[in-house]
Design an enzyme around this catalytic site. Structure first.
Site, PDB file in Angstrom:
ATOM      1  N   LYS A   1       0.838  -1.209   0.000  1.00  0.00           N
ATOM      2  CA  LYS A   1       0.000   0.000   0.000  1.00  0.00           C
ATOM      3  C   LYS A   1       0.874   1.261   0.000  1.00  0.00           C
ATOM      4  CE  LYS A   1      -3.597  -2.327   2.752  1.00  0.00           C
ATOM      5  NZ  LYS A   1      -4.352  -2.164   4.017  1.00  0.00           N
TER       6      LYS A   1
ATOM      7  N   TYR B   1     -12.640  -2.332  -2.172  1.00  0.00           N
ATOM      8  CA  TYR B   1     -13.050  -2.299  -0.769  1.00  0.00           C
ATOM      9  C   TYR B   1     -14.564  -2.178  -0.593  1.00  0.00           C
ATOM     10  CZ  TYR B   1      -8.274  -2.059   1.127  1.00  0.00           C
ATOM     11  OH  TYR B   1      -6.981  -2.353   1.516  1.00  0.00           O
TER      12      TYR B   1
ATOM     13  N   ASN C   1      -1.219  -0.185   7.643  1.00  0.00           N
ATOM     14  CA  ASN C   1      -0.735  -1.551   7.888  1.00  0.00           C
ATOM     15  C   ASN C   1      -0.038  -2.185   6.676  1.00  0.00           C
ATOM     16  OD1 ASN C   1      -2.972  -2.104   6.350  1.00  0.00           O
ATOM     17  ND2 ASN C   1      -4.004  -3.377   7.880  1.00  0.00           N
TER      18      ASN C   1
ATOM     19  N   HIS D   1      -1.896  -5.440   1.598  1.00  0.00           N
ATOM     20  CA  HIS D   1      -3.188  -6.122   1.448  1.00  0.00           C
ATOM     21  C   HIS D   1      -2.906  -7.519   0.940  1.00  0.00           C
ATOM     22  CE1 HIS D   1      -7.274  -7.145   0.184  1.00  0.00           C
ATOM     23  NE2 HIS D   1      -6.697  -7.627  -0.900  1.00  0.00           N
TER      24      HIS D   1
ATOM     25  N   GLU E   1     -10.224 -10.709  -6.961  1.00  0.00           N
ATOM     26  CA  GLU E   1      -9.335  -9.542  -6.853  1.00  0.00           C
ATOM     27  C   GLU E   1      -8.280  -9.541  -7.961  1.00  0.00           C
ATOM     28  OE1 GLU E   1      -9.764  -8.815  -2.014  1.00  0.00           O
ATOM     29  OE2 GLU E   1      -7.853  -9.506  -2.823  1.00  0.00           O
TER      30      GLU E   1
HETATM   31  P1  DAT Z   1      -7.132  -7.036   5.977  1.00  0.00           P
HETATM   32  O1  DAT Z   1      -6.422  -5.936   5.233  1.00  0.00           O
HETATM   33  O2  DAT Z   1      -6.252  -7.652   7.020  1.00  0.00           O
HETATM   34  O3  DAT Z   1      -7.752  -8.058   5.063  1.00  0.00           O
HETATM   35  P2  DAT Z   1      -9.831  -6.015   6.394  1.00  0.00           P
HETATM   36  O4  DAT Z   1     -10.155  -6.581   5.051  1.00  0.00           O
HETATM   37  O5  DAT Z   1     -10.709  -6.364   7.526  1.00  0.00           O
HETATM   38  O6  DAT Z   1      -8.319  -6.367   6.795  1.00  0.00           O
HETATM   39  O7  DAT Z   1      -9.810  -4.434   6.296  1.00  0.00           O
HETATM   40  C1  DAT Z   1      -9.249  -3.809   5.158  1.00  0.00           C
HETATM   41  C2  DAT Z   1      -8.408  -2.651   5.607  1.00  0.00           C
HETATM   42  O8  DAT Z   1      -9.230  -1.687   6.246  1.00  0.00           O
HETATM   43  C3  DAT Z   1      -7.352  -3.005   6.642  1.00  0.00           C
HETATM   44  O9  DAT Z   1      -6.155  -3.472   6.058  1.00  0.00           O
HETATM   45  C4  DAT Z   1      -7.162  -1.704   7.341  1.00  0.00           C
HETATM   46  C5  DAT Z   1      -8.535  -1.080   7.302  1.00  0.00           C
HETATM   47  N1  DAT Z   1      -9.284  -1.354   8.544  1.00  0.00           N
HETATM   48  C6  DAT Z   1      -9.890  -2.497   8.876  1.00  0.00           C
HETATM   49  N2  DAT Z   1     -10.477  -2.401  10.077  1.00  0.00           N
HETATM   50  C7  DAT Z   1     -10.233  -1.138  10.505  1.00  0.00           C
HETATM   51  C8  DAT Z   1     -10.545  -0.397  11.673  1.00  0.00           C
HETATM   52  N3  DAT Z   1     -11.277  -0.942  12.663  1.00  0.00           N
HETATM   53  N4  DAT Z   1     -10.112   0.876  11.747  1.00  0.00           N
HETATM   54  C9  DAT Z   1      -9.383   1.440  10.767  1.00  0.00           C
HETATM   55  N5  DAT Z   1      -9.033   0.805   9.639  1.00  0.00           N
HETATM   56  C10 DAT Z   1      -9.454  -0.462   9.522  1.00  0.00           C
HETATM   57 MG    MG Z   2      -9.281  -7.863   3.712  1.00  0.00          MG
END
Ligand code: DAT
Ligand code: MG
Length: 149
Positions: free
Chosen positions: A9, A49, A112, A115, A126
């Site tokens: 990212k 997303y 973080n 992805h 995807e």
């Molecule tokens: P991942 O990237 O581990 O698959 P996810 O699909 O649940 O996680 O969420 C996508 C992204 O959204 C994640 O990398 C960071 C952001 N995100 C998720 N939960 C969040 C939260 N509670 N607060 C802020 N950002 C969040």
């Molecule tokens: Mg995810």
């Protein structure tokens, strides 16, 4: 053999961590299939997303992923979806296990670094969203028989 989408990212790109992410996936034994350095459009971000639309962090997430270029990649290997997510670590870097990318390079969930697809089905969807079929490279890696049983 399974395939998964990986993104470094914008924070990873800005921090010069593309190479470290690639190195960890290579070290693991996963095989790269495609790579593309690109600016993410708002439209692509919103499709990618879509599942998070309406959540409190959604707008921040879209702004984050479109804020600078990303390195988009496809990696393959046995159980690649689970293996890559294991190497990435938990979504929240402060809960990620030591030795994972998110633990070792990140602190905040909104920064973080990476992805990775979360299921084989989402992986294929995807990959189709981010890459055209001709951008996926079929190749034989000479050391495969020493990594894949
Ligand atoms: P991942 O990237 O581990 O698959 P996810 O699909 O649940 O996680 O969420 C996508 C992204 O959204 C994640 O990398 C960071 C952001 N995100 C998720 N939960 C969040 C939260 N509670 N607060 C802020 N950002 C969040
Ligand atoms: Mg995810």
């Amino acid at each position: 053999m399974q395939r998964t989408l990986v993104l470094v990212k914008p924070d990873g790109v800005q921090r010069g961590l593309i190479g470290q992410v690639i190195t960890r996936l290579e070290n693991r034994g996963l095989r790269i299939v495609a790579a593309k350095f690109m600016q993410v459009s708002r439209e692509l971000a919103e499709t990618h997303y879509a599942i998070h639309k309406g959540k409190p962090f959604y707008d921040g997430l879209i702004n984050y992923i479109t804020s600078a270029p990303v390195m988009a990649m496809v990696w393959e290997g046995p159980d690649a979806v689970a293996a890559v997510r294991q190497t990435m670590g938990s979504t929240r870097p402060r809960e990620a296990a030591p030795g994972t990318i998110r633990h070792d390079f990140a602190l905040d969930v909104g920064r973080n670094l990476t992805h990775a697809s979360d299921s084989p089905e989402n992986g294929e969807a995807e990959i189709a969203l981010w890459f055209k079929p001709h951008e996926l490279v079929q190749w034989q890696r000479e050391i495969d028989r020493w990594i894949f049983e």
